[in-house]
Write a protein that holds these residues in place. Structure first.
Motif, PDB file in Angstrom:
ATOM      1  N   UNK A 186       0.827  -1.205   0.000  1.00 57.54           N
ATOM      2  CA  UNK A 186       0.000   0.000   0.000  1.00 57.54           C
ATOM      3  C   UNK A 186       0.864   1.259   0.000  1.00 57.54           C
ATOM      4  N   UNK A 187       1.958   1.241   0.768  1.00 56.31           N
ATOM      5  CA  UNK A 187       2.827   2.413   0.847  1.00 56.31           C
ATOM      6  C   UNK A 187       3.578   2.670  -0.448  1.00 56.31           C
ATOM      7  N   UNK A 188       3.648   1.672  -1.321  1.00 57.13           N
ATOM      8  CA  UNK A 188       4.366   1.822  -2.573  1.00 57.13           C
ATOM      9  C   UNK A 188       5.839   1.501  -2.457  1.00 57.13           C
ATOM     10  N   UNK A 189       6.242   0.932  -1.328  1.00 63.19           N
ATOM     11  CA  UNK A 189       7.644   0.535  -1.175  1.00 63.19           C
ATOM     12  C   UNK A 189       7.831  -0.972  -1.328  1.00 63.19           C
ATOM     13  N   UNK A 190       6.759  -1.667  -1.653  1.00 59.96           N
ATOM     14  CA  UNK A 190       6.811  -3.119  -1.743  1.00 59.96           C
ATOM     15  C   UNK A 190       6.703  -3.616  -3.167  1.00 59.96           C
ATOM     16  N   UNK A 191       5.809  -4.575  -3.398  1.00 58.01           N
ATOM     17  CA  UNK A 191       5.735  -5.246  -4.690  1.00 58.01           C
ATOM     18  C   UNK A 191       4.652  -4.691  -5.610  1.00 58.01           C
ATOM     19  N   UNK A 192       3.940  -3.648  -5.198  1.00 56.94           N
ATOM     20  CA  UNK A 192       2.887  -3.089  -6.038  1.00 56.94           C
ATOM     21  C   UNK A 192       3.487  -2.520  -7.324  1.00 56.94           C
ATOM     22  N   UNK A 193       2.909  -2.881  -8.452  1.00 58.43           N
ATOM     23  CA  UNK A 193       3.398  -2.380  -9.738  1.00 58.43           C
ATOM     24  C   UNK A 193       2.905  -0.961 -10.013  1.00 58.43           C
TER      25      UNK A 193
END
Length: 463
Positions: free
Chosen positions: A376-383
């Motif tokens: 959700x924060x955009x620091x992980x696996x979200x493309x």
């Protein structure tokens, strides 16, 4: 020596338990052992809600073992030391354990193997006990894990799962296995008032009921906040009172779009574990840094506390946070929008939110919690790392008549009635007359959504 030890960790069940069945194979007796590890307490993971649920699980496990002629042995201390001590006391020559993904679990496994081998004993570690597909079982050609869910799910779906195992009919336990008293909910403070009960019996009953009456509509209704149409099986999967392998098999047998959508969610759980197993530091550090300079200081601290207490002035966010405090559980859509509000609208470090969730969630799972927060924060696996979930748009889509908000923020019901407004107006209480808002006691918004979005875009260099 014809005694083995099976160490229960996040697999507190008798049905479909490969370590237990292997420990019993050809053995005269087995020691079913659970260790209350002080390291878990020191790391801050011994949250009251999970301790209470754990006590339920251990009591139910002990009852199931006693029905089979055995009993659960409980010890407190360092897991490695206590396992070795029990093995020596009972003259056991082998120990069985489920594989787990966290850095702590991997260190524990290495330490335990070394200590047992020094004493002439063997350690057997079993995969596909806490996951349906083990971490590392499917990997892309270029690296050691999948960083994107969709290709992972394609490979995951093609895996042949092992057949679930029946619960053993008898579990003979040696007389020399001394146990501490079972832990109890009694005396625990700081529990959520509506915390659900734990245990394998409860988990299996809930699974059966949900597959019978809830799974069919899951694809259409799982995001309906007020409808509460999710399975609520996450605490049982976290504590292992249900086998993910068995749950996938049973859901696939049920069939239909709902069951398929549910199985996809189980694959997400395995996806996060294979990421964490390959990148253990993702439990506390950005998987993919965005160069964020998160807000700190008194203003940010006040905003974070308002978020924790469900007093942000944005009703759908506050409803989610109040549900979390009351139940120790939170609807998945509520988790997403509450996390987006903290990290994107307030621009506060995801670790602040992850810590609060781990304090209250009975299903507080390191892999799922930390990696979902990073997603959700955009620091992980979200493309799409810069996506922002608008609380107002989310409310209109997933709680169109305000039923979820009114369940958890009831003071807004009287405000809407006093203003002669529709119940859907509770999503924008700042539009109600000032005298009505004041009488309700509900706070004004701590941030304007447009200003919060603009701040986030500037911070990420998107303008």
């Amino acid at each position: 020596m014809n005694v083995s030890v099976v160490v229960f960790t996040s697999d507190l069940r008798l049905y479909d338990h490969p370590p237990l069945r292997a420990a019993l194979d050809g053995r005269r007796s087995v020691v079913p052992l659970f260790v209350r590890d002080a390291a878990v307490d020191r790391a801050g993971f011994a949250a009251p809600n999970r301790l209470a649920f754990l006590a339920d699980c251990l009591r139910d496990l002990d009852e199931g073992l006693r029905e089979r002629g055995g009993r659960l042995v409980v010890r407190s201390g360092d897991t490695v030391e206590e396992v070795c001590r029990v093995a020596a006391e009972t003259d056991a020559d082998e120990v069985h354990l489920a594989a787990e993904a966290s850095a702590f679990a991997q260190r524990r496994e290495r330490r335990l193997r070394h200590a047992l081998e020094a004493e002439g004993r063997r350690l057997h570690v079993h995969d596909a006990v806490t996951t349906a597909v083990p971490p590392g079982a499917v990997t892309p050609a270029s690296t050691d894990h999948f960083a994107v869910f969709t290709p992972y799910f394609r490979h995951w779906s093609r895996q042949a799962l092992r057949r679930p195992l029946a619960a053993p009919r008898a579990v003979p336990v040696p007389d020399g296995a001394v146990s501490e008293p079972l832990p109890s909910r009694d005396g625990l403070s700081g529990l959520s008032p509506a915390l659900a009960p734990g245990g394998e019996s409860e988990g299996r009953a809930r699974l059966a009921a949900w597959l019978r009456s809830g799974a069919e509509a899951y694809a259409d209704r799982h995001d309906d906040l007020a409808g509460d149409a999710t399975s609520r099986l996450s605490p049982h999967l976290h504590f292992g009172t249900l086998s993910p392998v068995e749950v996938v098999h049973r859901a696939r047998r049920a069939g239909g779009p709902g069951a398929e959508a549910f199985v996809r969610q189980l694959a997400w759980r395995d996806f996060h574990r294979q990421v964490l197993a390959a990148r253990p530091t993702a439990a506390h550090a950005d998987y993919r840094t965005r160069g964020d300079r998160w807000r700190w200081g008194p203003a940010a601290a006040a905003d974070a506390e308002a978020w924790r207490q469900g007093r942000t002035g944005h009703p759908i966010v506050d409803a989610a946070m109040r549900q979390l405090l009351h139940e120790g559980w939170l609807h998945n859509r509520g988790r997403l929008l509450a996390a987006s509000f903290l990290t994107k609208t307030l621009y506060i470090d995801w670790r602040v939110g992850a810590e609060h969730f781990l304090r209250w969630l009975v299903d507080g799972d390191l892999a799922n919690n930390q990696l979902n927060w990073q997603w959700v924060a955009g620091t992980g696996t979200d493309t799409r790392p810069h996506r922002v979930l608008s609380p107002l748009a989310q409310a209109r889509r997933y709680d169109p008549d305000g039923a979820y908000v009114l369940r958890w923020v009831p003071e807004l019901a009287d405000a809407a009635d006093a203003a002669g407004a529709t119940r859907a107006a509770v999503h924008e209480p700042w539009k109600l007359p000032e005298r009505v808002r004041s009488a309700s006691g509900y706070p004004d918004p701590i941030v304007d959504l447009a200003e919060g979005l603009a701040r986030f875009r500037r911070a990420r260099g998107l303008d």
